[in-house]
Write an enzyme that holds these catalytic residues in place. Structure first.
Site: not given
Length: 328
Positions: A154-156
């Site tokens: 995921g990006c986070y």
């Protein structure tokens, strides 16, 4: 030249990956696919995203004939689809011995019990979860090479883990890392929703103490964290500001040595001083890291900036594709 099929190509991430492949990355697009119910099937991607004028390929429905074409023509598949869709498509790809790079959360946990808690479903392929490789490119290259199924982070988690993993062994285990991260509105996807309308967005936290990226970060770090995401009123990018307490006796020199792990990295750079900002990384594949440490209190603050659609999704997927085919 390897050919990549992109399923879910109409979304921000799928479109971005198509643009990267189209920019001379050494790979070709086998086809761009959307669901059979999609209202944009039959349209060229450039008509959805005028910035991508060279992408004249038409969005095709993922019907039985086109799935047969993927098996016959593609060397790998990238899934830019919802986790409920990816969970089945990834299994289909592996069954047919077609390497798959899944940008959803469908295979990011090896532990099947995480899925009812954080994704709301019982995972139908627990054995496949054990085979999936977490695609944090700078840290898992050996496993990504040749893997049948790569779960792109995921990006986070990407922004957070790239900042934290170099100092994981230096953390005081009695104090959880505190991650405050802000994302642009493209992180919410292309679908129009009232609360993500640009005119409605103001800087605000969401998913407090309950966001599904928290256990993803904790699992890959090997330590529990406090993660608070925020929605910012800008289009793209993530800035994570992370506060950690280190073990007694850790020095500035120890930290410089720890972060030197990125000295040869192509997409991660540690700033010589100061902290990054979102504009430094927007539309790029880079992660920029800055840090400051107080030896007296033993508290370290790390700043990590990425583009959520690039290093947080599409360009990291492309990194994994390249590692898979060029290092296996």
């Amino acid at each position: 030249m390897k050919k990549i099929a992109i399923i879910g190509a109409s979304g921000y991430t799928g479109g971005q990956l198509a643009a990267l492949l189209d920019q001379g990355a050494g790979y070709q697009i086998q086809g761009l696919y959307v669901s059979e119910q999609s209202q944009v099937q039959g349209k060229a991607l450039k008509d959805l995203y005028p910035a991508y004028q060279s992408l004249t390929q038409v969005l095709k429905p993922l019907n039985s004939q086109n799935k047969a074409d993927i098996l016959a023509q593609a060397d790998a598949v990238a899934l830019a689809t919802d986790h409920h869709v990816s969970v089945e498509l990834a299994a289909w790809c592996v069954e047919h011995k077609l390497p798959v790079f899944d940008l959803s959360g469908a295979y990011r946990f090896a532990d099947k019990t995480q899925y009812p808690a954080w994704y709301g479903f019982e995972h139908p392929y627990p054995k496949l979860l054990q085979q999936a490789v977490y695609g944090l490119a700078e840290w898992n290259a050996d496993k990504i090479a040749g893997a049948a199924l790569v779960a792109v982070p995921g990006c986070y988690p990407t922004a957070s883990l790239l900042a934290l993993k170099p100092v994981a062994a230096l953390l005081d285990p009695s104090v959880r890392p505190v991650i405050n991260a802000v994302s642009g509105v493209t992180g919410a996807g292309r679908k129009a929703l009232p609360h993500t309308s640009f005119c409605e967005v103001s800087l605000t936290p969401y998913g407090v103490l309950g966001h599904r990226h928290q256990p993803e970060i904790a699992t890959q770090l090997g330590a529990e964290v406090i993660f608070t995401p925020h929605l910012g009123n800008f289009k793209r990018g993530i800035l994570a500001t992370i506060t950690v307490k280190l073990l007694p006796g850790i020095t500035q020199a120890d930290l410089r040595k720890a972060f030197s792990c990125y000295d040869q990295a192509q997409c991660v750079h540690v700033l010589p001083e100061g902290f990054p900002k979102v504009d430094d990384v927007a539309c790029s594949s880079q992660c920029l890291i800055g840090w400051m440490y107080d030896e007296t209190s033993q508290y370290l603050v790390i700043g990590s900036a990425i583009d959520n659609l690039m290093k947080g999704a599409a360009s990291q997927a492309l990194q994994c594709i390249k590692i898979h085919f060029e290092n296996s």
